[in-house]
Design a protein around this motif. Structure first.
Motif, PDB file in Angstrom:
ATOM      1  N   MET A 209       0.826  -1.208   0.000  1.00  5.06           N
ATOM      2  CA  MET A 209       0.000   0.000   0.000  1.00  5.06           C
ATOM      3  C   MET A 209       0.858   1.255   0.000  1.00  5.06           C
ATOM      4  O   MET A 209       0.610   2.192  -0.782  1.00  5.06           O
ATOM      5  N   ASN A 210       1.826   1.303   0.849  1.00  3.37           N
ATOM      6  CA  ASN A 210       2.674   2.498   0.946  1.00  3.37           C
ATOM      7  C   ASN A 210       3.423   2.748  -0.350  1.00  3.37           C
ATOM      8  O   ASN A 210       3.575   3.891  -0.798  1.00  3.37           O
ATOM      9  N   THR A 211       3.912   1.673  -0.971  1.00  2.00           N
ATOM     10  CA  THR A 211       4.703   1.818  -2.196  1.00  2.00           C
ATOM     11  C   THR A 211       3.842   2.254  -3.371  1.00  2.00           C
ATOM     12  O   THR A 211       4.175   3.205  -4.095  1.00  2.00           O
ATOM     13  N   CYS A 212       2.710   1.585  -3.559  1.00  4.12           N
ATOM     14  CA  CYS A 212       1.895   1.868  -4.746  1.00  4.12           C
ATOM     15  C   CYS A 212       1.119   3.181  -4.620  1.00  4.12           C
ATOM     16  O   CYS A 212       0.897   3.874  -5.629  1.00  4.12           O
ATOM     17  N   LEU A 213       0.683   3.522  -3.429  1.00  5.25           N
ATOM     18  CA  LEU A 213       0.016   4.812  -3.262  1.00  5.25           C
ATOM     19  C   LEU A 213       0.987   5.962  -3.417  1.00  5.25           C
ATOM     20  O   LEU A 213       0.583   7.123  -3.564  1.00  5.25           O
ATOM     21  N   ALA A 214       2.275   5.630  -3.393  1.00  3.87           N
ATOM     22  CA  ALA A 214       3.301   6.644  -3.667  1.00  3.87           C
ATOM     23  C   ALA A 214       3.595   6.721  -5.159  1.00  3.87           C
ATOM     24  O   ALA A 214       4.496   7.454  -5.586  1.00  3.87           O
ATOM     25  N   GLY A 215       2.851   5.925  -5.958  1.00  4.07           N
ATOM     26  CA  GLY A 215       2.991   6.005  -7.412  1.00  4.07           C
ATOM     27  C   GLY A 215       3.937   4.975  -8.011  1.00  4.07           C
ATOM     28  O   GLY A 215       4.205   5.026  -9.213  1.00  4.07           O
ATOM     29  N   GLU A 216       4.437   4.022  -7.233  1.00  5.65           N
ATOM     30  CA  GLU A 216       5.371   3.023  -7.757  1.00  5.65           C
ATOM     31  C   GLU A 216       4.664   1.676  -7.944  1.00  5.65           C
ATOM     32  O   GLU A 216       3.545   1.472  -7.456  1.00  5.65           O
ATOM     33  N   THR A 217       5.325   0.788  -8.645  1.00  9.86           N
ATOM     34  CA  THR A 217       4.786  -0.552  -8.882  1.00  9.86           C
ATOM     35  C   THR A 217       5.653  -1.595  -8.162  1.00  9.86           C
ATOM     36  O   THR A 217       6.805  -1.336  -7.820  1.00  9.86           O
ATOM     37  N   LEU A 218       5.076  -2.747  -7.990  1.00  9.67           N
ATOM     38  CA  LEU A 218       5.802  -3.865  -7.381  1.00  9.67           C
ATOM     39  C   LEU A 218       5.503  -5.128  -8.170  1.00  9.67           C
ATOM     40  O   LEU A 218       4.394  -5.313  -8.686  1.00  9.67           O
ATOM     41  N   ALA A 219       6.496  -5.990  -8.270  1.00 10.99           N
ATOM     42  CA  ALA A 219       6.306  -7.276  -8.948  1.00 10.99           C
ATOM     43  C   ALA A 219       7.083  -8.347  -8.200  1.00 10.99           C
ATOM     44  O   ALA A 219       8.244  -8.138  -7.826  1.00 10.99           O
ATOM     45  N   TYR A 220       6.448  -9.471  -7.949  1.00  7.19           N
ATOM     46  CA  TYR A 220       7.081 -10.605  -7.278  1.00  7.19           C
ATOM     47  C   TYR A 220       6.845 -11.860  -8.116  1.00  7.19           C
ATOM     48  O   TYR A 220       5.762 -12.055  -8.661  1.00  7.19           O
ATOM     49  N   ARG A 221       7.852 -12.697  -8.184  1.00  2.00           N
ATOM     50  CA  ARG A 221       7.723 -13.972  -8.876  1.00  2.00           C
ATOM     51  C   ARG A 221       7.973 -15.110  -7.893  1.00  2.00           C
ATOM     52  O   ARG A 221       8.989 -15.131  -7.207  1.00  2.00           O
ATOM     53  N   ASP A 222       7.000 -16.010  -7.860  1.00  2.01           N
ATOM     54  CA  ASP A 222       7.063 -17.153  -6.937  1.00  2.01           C
ATOM     55  C   ASP A 222       7.323 -16.678  -5.507  1.00  2.01           C
ATOM     56  O   ASP A 222       8.148 -17.226  -4.766  1.00  2.01           O
ATOM     57  N   GLN A 223       6.579 -15.636  -5.129  1.00  4.19           N
ATOM     58  CA  GLN A 223       6.684 -15.108  -3.775  1.00  4.19           C
ATOM     59  C   GLN A 223       6.078 -16.105  -2.789  1.00  4.19           C
ATOM     60  O   GLN A 223       4.939 -16.540  -2.941  1.00  4.19           O
ATOM     61  N   GLU A 224       6.844 -16.459  -1.784  1.00  2.00           N
ATOM     62  CA  GLU A 224       6.376 -17.418  -0.789  1.00  2.00           C
ATOM     63  C   GLU A 224       5.690 -16.676   0.358  1.00  2.00           C
ATOM     64  O   GLU A 224       6.253 -15.750   0.946  1.00  2.00           O
ATOM     65  N   LEU A 225       4.465 -17.115   0.681  1.00  2.00           N
ATOM     66  CA  LEU A 225       3.708 -16.540   1.791  1.00  2.00           C
ATOM     67  C   LEU A 225       2.987 -17.660   2.528  1.00  2.00           C
ATOM     68  O   LEU A 225       2.710 -18.722   1.949  1.00  2.00           O
ATOM     69  N   THR A 226       2.667 -17.408   3.768  1.00  2.00           N
ATOM     70  CA  THR A 226       1.869 -18.350   4.552  1.00  2.00           C
ATOM     71  C   THR A 226       0.502 -17.726   4.793  1.00  2.00           C
ATOM     72  O   THR A 226       0.391 -16.708   5.479  1.00  2.00           O
ATOM     73  N   LEU A 227      -0.538 -18.320   4.217  1.00  2.00           N
ATOM     74  CA  LEU A 227      -1.890 -17.779   4.296  1.00  2.00           C
ATOM     75  C   LEU A 227      -2.814 -18.739   5.033  1.00  2.00           C
ATOM     76  O   LEU A 227      -2.615 -19.951   5.012  1.00  2.00           O
ATOM     77  N   HIS A 228      -3.850 -18.151   5.639  1.00  2.00           N
ATOM     78  CA  HIS A 228      -4.864 -18.953   6.338  1.00  2.00           C
ATOM     79  C   HIS A 228      -6.151 -18.899   5.514  1.00  2.00           C
ATOM     80  O   HIS A 228      -7.157 -18.344   5.923  1.00  2.00           O
ATOM     81  N   ARG A 229      -6.103 -19.507   4.350  1.00  2.00           N
ATOM     82  CA  ARG A 229      -7.251 -19.430   3.451  1.00  2.00           C
ATOM     83  C   ARG A 229      -8.355 -20.410   3.817  1.00  2.00           C
ATOM     84  O   ARG A 229      -9.520 -20.177   3.517  1.00  2.00           O
ATOM     85  N   ASN A 230      -7.981 -21.512   4.452  1.00  2.00           N
ATOM     86  CA  ASN A 230      -8.952 -22.572   4.719  1.00  2.00           C
ATOM     87  C   ASN A 230      -8.980 -22.981   6.193  1.00  2.00           C
ATOM     88  O   ASN A 230      -9.263 -24.123   6.531  1.00  2.00           O
ATOM     89  N   GLY A 231      -8.644 -22.026   7.068  1.00  2.00           N
ATOM     90  CA  GLY A 231      -8.719 -22.282   8.496  1.00  2.00           C
ATOM     91  C   GLY A 231      -7.442 -22.825   9.098  1.00  2.00           C
ATOM     92  O   GLY A 231      -7.400 -23.142  10.293  1.00  2.00           O
ATOM     93  N   TYR A 232      -6.389 -22.954   8.304  1.00  2.00           N
ATOM     94  CA  TYR A 232      -5.102 -23.455   8.828  1.00  2.00           C
ATOM     95  C   TYR A 232      -3.983 -22.800   8.019  1.00  2.00           C
ATOM     96  O   TYR A 232      -4.189 -22.363   6.879  1.00  2.00           O
ATOM     97  N   PRO A 233      -2.802 -22.694   8.595  1.00  2.00           N
ATOM     98  CA  PRO A 233      -1.691 -22.062   7.867  1.00  2.00           C
ATOM     99  C   PRO A 233      -1.290 -22.907   6.659  1.00  2.00           C
ATOM    100  O   PRO A 233      -1.155 -24.111   6.742  1.00  2.00           O
TER     101      PRO A 233
END
Length: 501
Positions: free
Chosen positions: A106-130
Motif C-alpha cells: 500500500m505504501n509503495t503503490c500509493l506513492a505512485g510506484e509498482t511492485l512485482a514478485y515472482r514465486d513469492q512465498e507466503l503463509t496464508l490462512h485461506r482454509n482455516g489453517y496455515p
C-alpha cells in the motif's frame, strides 16, 4: 416515477457484468465501509471495478489508504474459505497474517510506484489453517479523479503447484545426481556422433586416472581407448541403436602422469538413449572395474595348474619312498613304520610350504618342523643355527626329507639313541654365494660304517646332491656321524624345479 428495483439496476449498471462477484457487489452494504454508498463512488473507482470483474485472472483492488478490497470471481477461488468475507474488508485486516507485506504494498503503490514478485512465498490462512503458498504478484497504482494514486490493483496468480512440481523435479534430479555420483560402478554419458562426454561420475574419473574429459570427444579425451576400438563400438551403438554388453574386456589406460599404459579389465554396457523422434542422441556407459576379479581368476587357474603339478610330484615322491623303503627292510612291520614316518615327514614339509603359499619357505622354519618329532621334553638335544634364508619349495622338501632320515638314524643308532648325545644342524652362505648344510652328532654310541645302503643313505648321498646340483659326504668320526651338503645358492632358492626322489 421509477421503482427501487429500477433505481438499483441503474446504480450498478456500470458493472456491465453478471457473475458471483458482481452479485455480491450489488447486494453488499458499502455504506459500512470507507468507500460509502455506491452512488457516491468516483468514476475512477467504478471504471476500475468494472475492469477487474471482466478479467479471467485473479484481480483484487485495494482502494484508499485502508485498502478496501474489491475482487473478481477468479480471486474468490484463490481466497478460499475467506470469501466472501474479504469483500469490503481492509486488506491489512482481511489478510492479517501478512499485514506487514500488504502494508509495504500500500505504501509503495500509493506513492505512485509498482511492485512485482515472482514465486513469492507466503503463509496464508485461506482454509482455516496455515498454508504455504507461492504466487506471482503484480501491483500497480490506480489513479483517482485528480490523477493521483487512489488505490492499488493486484494481479494474483498462484504458482504453488508449479513451484512444488519444480522442487520435486529438482529433488529427484538431485537424488539421481547423488546416486550417479555415489554409485559403486563407473558411469558416463556421451552425446553426438563424436561421443562427447557430458557426464562422468567419480568412479569413471578414477578409472581413467582423474583426467578431465567433460566437453571432449572420446578421440581427444581418451585417445588410447579410441585406438583400441572402443570408439568404433560406440559408433556401432549410435548407428544401430542396439545396446552392447562386454564382460571382462581388456583395456589399456593411461592412469598416471607418466603416460604408461596400465592393463585393466571391465564389465560394461553401452546403452543408447533416444529423443522423442526415436533418434539416438546419447549413449550411457555403465560398468565395473573387475581387474582384481579377473586377476584372481587367472591366479586361481594358475594355482590349480600348480596344484596338479605338485600333486603329481608328491605322488611320485611317495611312490619313490615306498619303492626305495621296501628294498631295504626285512619285515612288514619295519616297512610300515619306515613308510609312515617318511610320509609324515613329507607331510610336515608340505604343511610349512602350504602356509607360505608354496612360493618357498624360511629354512629355519622348515628345519624346526623336520626336527620337531625328534625333540625330547626337558632335553636340549638338538640345536639349530644359521642365517635367515628363504629357500625354494624344491630345496625345502629335499632338505626336509634328508634331515628326517638323518634324525631317524640318530634315534636308532646315533646321538639321539641315548640320554647324552646331541645333534647340531647348521648352515652357512659363503662370499662366493655357496650354500653349506652340516649335520653333526656328538656324545652318541661309537659310529660304525656298514656296507648296507638303505633308503636313507641313498637319499642323502645320491638323490639329495643330484636334486640340488651339489655334493654330499658323510663322515663316520669318533665323536659321531657327520654329514655335509654343498651347493650353489641359485639351486637352493630356485622355486621352479620339480620335486622328485
Amino acid at each position: 416515477m421509477r421503482n427501487d428495483k429500477t433505481d438499483r439496476n441503474d446504480t450498478f449498471e456500470f458493472l456491465g457484468h453478471k457473475g458471483a462477484a458482481a452479485d455480491i457487489i450489488r447486494e453488499f452494504d458499502w455504506s459500512t465501509t470507507p468507500l460509502g454508498r455506491v452512488e457516491t463512488w468516483p468514476q475512477s473507482l467504478r471504471t476500475a471495478t468494472a475492469l477487474l470483474l471482466h478479467s479471467p485472472v485473479p484481480i483484487v483492488m485495494l482502494w484508499g489508504e485502508d485498502g478496501v478490497m474489491i475482487y473478481n470471481d477468479a480471486y474468490s477461488v484463490f481466497a478460499g474459505h475467506r470469501h466472501p468475507a474479504l469483500f469490503g474488508s481492509k486488506v491489512r485486516e482481511g489478510w492479517s497474517e501478512i499485514s506487514d507485506f500488504n502494508d509495504n504494498v500500500m505504501n509503495t503503490c500509493l506513492a505512485g510506484e509498482t511492485l512485482a514478485y515472482r514465486d513469492q512465498e507466503l503463509t496464508l490462512h485461506r482454509n482455516g489453517y496455515p498454508e504455504q503458498v507461492w504466487m506471482d504478484l503484480d501491483y500497480s497504482p490506480v489513479p483517482g479523479e485528480d490523477g493521483r494514486p487512489a488505490g492499488v490493483v493486484a494481479i494474483v496468480v498462484e504458482t504453488t503447484e508449479r513451484v512444488l512440481a519444480q522442487r520435486r523435479i529438482m529433488e529427484e534430479s538431485q537424488r539421481l545426481q547423488n546416486l550417479f555420483s555415489q554409485a559403486p560402478t563407473f558411469m558416463a554419458m556421451v552425446s553426438g556422433a563424436d561421443h562427447r562426454f557430458e557426464l562422468v561420475n567419480p568412479e569413471y574419473r578414477k578409472l581413467i586416472g582423474g583426467r578431465d574429459v567433460i566437453g571432449l570427444p572420446i578421440a581427444v579425451a581418451l585417445p588410447e581407448v579410441a585406438e583400441q576400438g572402443y570408439a568404433a563400438l560406440l559408433d556401432q551403438v549410435f548407428k544401430t541403436g542396439e545396446p552392447l554388453k562386454r564382460m571382462s574386456d581388456r583395456v589399456l589406460l593411461k592412469r598416471n602422469e607418466y603416460g604408461a599404459l596400465e592393463e585393466r579389465f571391465a564389465d560394461f554396457v553401452y546403452q543408447p538413449i533416444r529423443d522423442n523422434n526415436g533418434k539416438v542422441t546419447n549413449i550411457f556407459i555403465q560398468g565395473s572395474d573387475v581387474t582384481e576379479r579377473v586377476r584372481a581368476e587367472n591366479h586361481q587357474k594358475l594355482l590349480i595348474n600348480e596344484l596338479n603339478h605338485r600333486v603329481k610330484n608328491t605322488l611320485a615322491s611317495i611312490q619313490s619312498i615306498v619303492s626305495q623303503t621296501l628294498r631295504g627292510v626285512q619285515t612288514k612291520e619295519e616297512a610300515s613304520d619306515a613308510i609312515n614316518s617318511r610320509i609324515l615327514a613329507l607331510s610336515r614339509a608340505h604343511n610349512v610350504l602350504t602356509e607360505q603359499n608354496w612360493d618357498g619357505s624360511d629354512l629355519r622354519m622348515m628345519v624346526d618342523s623336520s626336527m620337531e618329532a625328534f625333540r625330547y621334553p626337558g632335553r636340549q638335544a638338538i640345536s639349530i643355527d644359521g642365517p635367515r634364508l628363504r629357500v625354494g619349495p624344491h630345496a625345502a622338501l629335499s632338505i626336509a626329507l634328508a634331515l628326517h632320515e638323518l634324525a631317524t638314524n640318530a634315534v636308532k643308532y646315533g646321538a639321539l639313541s641315548n640320554s647324552t648325545g646331541t645333534v647340531t644342524v647348521e648352515w652357512t652362505v659363503s662370499s662366493e654365494n655357496r650354500f653349506t648344510l652340516k649335520w653333526t652328532e656328538r656324545g652318541g654310541p661309537k659310529v660304525r660304517q656298514t656296507d648296507r645302503k638303505g633308503f636313507g643313505s641313498r637319499l642323502i648321498l645320491r638323490v639329495l646332491p643330484k636334486e640340488l646340483q651339489g655334493t654330499a659326504e658323510m663322515d663316520f668320526g669318533e665323536d659321531g656321524l657327520g654329514f655335509k651338503l654343498e651347493t650353489s645358492m641359485e639351486a637352493v632358492v630356485d622355486s621352479s624345479a620339480s620335486v622328485g626322489l
